[in-house]
Design an enzyme around this catalytic site. Sequence first.
Site, PDB file in Angstrom:
ATOM      1  N   THR A  20       0.866  -1.175   0.000  1.00  0.00           N
ATOM      2  CA  THR A  20       0.000   0.000   0.000  1.00  0.00           C
ATOM      3  C   THR A  20       0.903   1.224   0.000  1.00  0.00           C
ATOM      4  O   THR A  20       1.902   1.277   0.734  1.00  0.00           O
ATOM      5  CB  THR A  20      -1.025  -0.013   1.152  1.00  0.00           C
ATOM      6  OG1 THR A  20      -1.819   1.173   1.056  1.00  0.00           O
ATOM      7  CG2 THR A  20      -0.387  -0.100   2.529  1.00  0.00           C
ATOM      8  N   GLU A  21       0.592   2.195  -0.870  1.00  0.00           N
ATOM      9  CA  GLU A  21       1.559   3.261  -1.148  1.00  0.00           C
ATOM     10  C   GLU A  21       1.787   4.181   0.043  1.00  0.00           C
ATOM     11  O   GLU A  21       2.771   4.913   0.076  1.00  0.00           O
ATOM     12  CB  GLU A  21       1.176   4.053  -2.403  1.00  0.00           C
ATOM     13  CG  GLU A  21      -0.221   4.609  -2.429  1.00  0.00           C
ATOM     14  CD  GLU A  21      -1.180   3.733  -3.214  1.00  0.00           C
ATOM     15  OE1 GLU A  21      -1.164   2.494  -3.005  1.00  0.00           O
ATOM     16  OE2 GLU A  21      -1.966   4.274  -4.015  1.00  0.00           O
ATOM     17  N   ASN A  22       0.907   4.118   1.033  1.00  0.00           N
ATOM     18  CA  ASN A  22       1.151   4.909   2.238  1.00  0.00           C
ATOM     19  C   ASN A  22       2.121   4.219   3.196  1.00  0.00           C
ATOM     20  O   ASN A  22       2.169   4.566   4.375  1.00  0.00           O
ATOM     21  CB  ASN A  22      -0.163   5.275   2.941  1.00  0.00           C
ATOM     22  CG  ASN A  22      -1.052   4.088   3.214  1.00  0.00           C
ATOM     23  OD1 ASN A  22      -1.150   3.183   2.387  1.00  0.00           O
ATOM     24  ND2 ASN A  22      -1.698   4.068   4.353  1.00  0.00           N
TER      25      ASN A  22
END
Lengths: 225, 225, 237, 237
Positions: free
Chosen positions: C59-61
């Site tokens: 997940t890019e976060n």
Amino acid sequence: MVSKIVDSIDEAVADIPSGATVMIGGFGRAGQPVELIDGLIRHGARDLTIVNNNAGNGEVGLALLIKGGYVRKMICSFPRQVDSHIFDEAYRAGKIELELVPQGNLAERIRAAGAGIGGFFTPTGYGTLLAEGKESRIIDDRGYVFESPLHAEFALIKAYKADRWGNLVYRKTARNFGPIMATAAVTTIAQVGQIVPLGTLDAEHVVTPGIFVNRVVQTPNEANA
Amino acid sequence: MVSKIVDSIDEAVADIPSGATVMIGGFGRAGQPVELIDGLIRHGARDLTIVNNNAGNGEVGLALLIKGGYVRKMICSFPRQVDSHIFDEAYRAGKIELELVPQGNLAERIRAAGAGIGGFFTPTGYGTLLAEGKESRIIDDRGYVFESPLHAEFALIKAYKADRWGNLVYRKTARNFGPIMATAAVTTIAQVGQIVPLGTLDAEHVVTPGIFVNRVVQTPNEANA
Amino acid sequence: MTTGSRESTPATSAPLTRTDMAQRVAADIPAGAYVNLGIGLPTSIANFLTLDQEVILHTENGMLGMGPEAHGAEIDLDLMNAGKISVTELAGASYFHHSDSFGMMRGGHLDIAVLGAFQVSVNGDLANWHTGVPGSIPAVGGAMDLAVGAKKIFVMMELTTKSGQSKLVESLSYPVTGLRCVTRIYTEVATFDLVPDTGISVTKLFGSATVASLRELTALPIIDATHQTSRQTPTEG
Amino acid sequence: MTTGSRESTPATSAPLTRTDMAQRVAADIPAGAYVNLGIGLPTSIANFLTLDQEVILHTENGMLGMGPEAHGAEIDLDLMNAGKISVTELAGASYFHHSDSFGMMRGGHLDIAVLGAFQVSVNGDLANWHTGVPGSIPAVGGAMDLAVGAKKIFVMMELTTKSGQSKLVESLSYPVTGLRCVTRIYTEVATFDLVPDTGISVTKLFGSATVASLRELTALPIIDATHQTSRQTPTEG
């Protein structure tokens, strides 16, 4: 004795001038330094340029800063969300400027500022509306856009624990923009759930070395942090 | 079940072809993957381009690789040391090429390769012999040199502990180039002192996520590692 | 591959539901792959990944090894996915900051990103960030980074708009997210592969769709590869 | 500052030893400063930093909070400084990889780097990486990164070469390490400040050196600032 600990939120943000560029950590609500933002609202600096991934959620933190009219410009990647009505209204009313930056370019521009890089070529955004007017270059048959470092006078971030040297560790995905914003601002202010004695944080586990942190202020512990 | 663990050093390096660019971790002896280098010598690939901060110390590891005549070119920042006589002799005899890169530009070029950056402007080296023939640019009244990403087919690195997903933690200043080289190579091979069960490494403390690691091989524990 | 006009028989009797689509994408993801599932429709793919597959979700976060959605006491305000939904952490997970996370994406380390789309062009251009409608507030997030970064970009979308226009087009009319990046498209009526310099082929048909009907709908020279399907996607669900 | 030709009286009766020099630099480093001590002569400054100062030492191979040299059982092969000498770890230390370490340097986060030099020019250009001698094997390490990165660059060197030539020069004859970067120079006979657009001033004299003798040696228009010294460096040792 080096100590970056300040006693209160209000003291921590007291010298942020109107017109400043302020980076604010957080991705959605995770890692958003809500108490520091509330302090900034009480402090009353205006015409701020705010750098954050989003543009506020609900009626808390950054959304309230925008609602209060303190923000002249948002630099962010994703302002439009289900609960971003405060930004939406301000934007539609022409009360706030928006510089939209792809999330990875936003992160890399912040990182470049902290790392002394003068600019870089990124493939992200090449050939899109967001590259219009920007220098581009073909490198090894691939298109790239030139992006510049993004500096700030202040960064407000939230971490999990700190020591008096300003060493920080974060918690889960609340880490997000904190470590890079800390490097890109002249003055970095971290709110933390816990301040621990020097030497308590394992040197292998420190995520943000204290060199990047100017002020640490403890906030009441939250249920999950 | 995902498992990046391979049984032996020889198996780990078996497909490194002659002519490959191979990054080798370590700063001096700290973090130098000596067992993998010994395996590379036994394997016998020739005409290698080696990326390392130094160019070998004493008569161990990288120094032996150079002594054996396997290295066509060194890309490094600091070849000349008190105990670098093997490189010195090969260089003076014209048997090895040298590309000298300031240490921070070397690190940033490796990092850029891993992070998909097409190139960047760095102030380091501006106006010096090492910037000759390179593009330069004045940005906000400061001089910068353009540097390109440095990719490799293989990276050989040394870490402290790994799990079967290839997550890595390092030890003290032996961390140095390992984490960035892991990102810049097509195939990253890590020798580690200890392989631990999945879930043993705290997700907050992982330094190199397994996505950057292709093979993990356990080496006998050293006194200090 | 055949480029003839022979009709293929539909593989199943009805168009796929969104759940069917998610299930099919999940089955096509190789074991151990590093995958980012875009916000919206693609997120549901996670529900059909099996433990055996050990697919590692990004997940890019700032996380690898993301587990299923969190419920009840599992919910932790510091642990969310890019869609800001509370999730869980698997053994083997790791956290990292945004620059490292997007370096991972941009640097080509993810095997697959599955994204939604407004439009995909026959040469793989993707439009999924902006409708281009005047007055709309633009938001891009990580869409452009995913488009340029992952080794393979799968798109998961309905083939047509509500008004019946094909979203698979000769060239985009919506603002572009990334150029020549899409490699496969999953729709409710067909699955397509996009191969540079070769063109677009249909590998699976569902419901009443035929190669001819798809050619008519899209006005594109779609290659019939439905007979190679069993060799191309051995793990089909 | 005075630019007159008045002679200053020497501050002490003998030129400084290397130990004296290290001690003086150490005393001038503000409490809590982040500092990198270059390989060679500057490394010895660490011996004179007091615990009270709590100066935080950076070593470019990935550490902040470096402690004194390690001896005996303290020696850990995984813990060394940039000169590859075994060191120790202080409470409050942190480790990071090379890209982060040099980002820290290049990004201007270090307060002071103290470096050795072959030559320094009057406008602050530094030469310390390469003698330029034909046939020598060049090695640069982190010298150029430190030169461009730290907020202040202090040079610590003997004022003259073995053959008596001034190492403080109008313009460099050795290959440059970094341009306009040096802010202060500590030598055995004098301490100099370099201020952009103002010029070079001498703030302290040792042994028999006088402003006039330094002007003659260097052929530079050195400003006499020896009488401002007590206000400029309140922590002098």
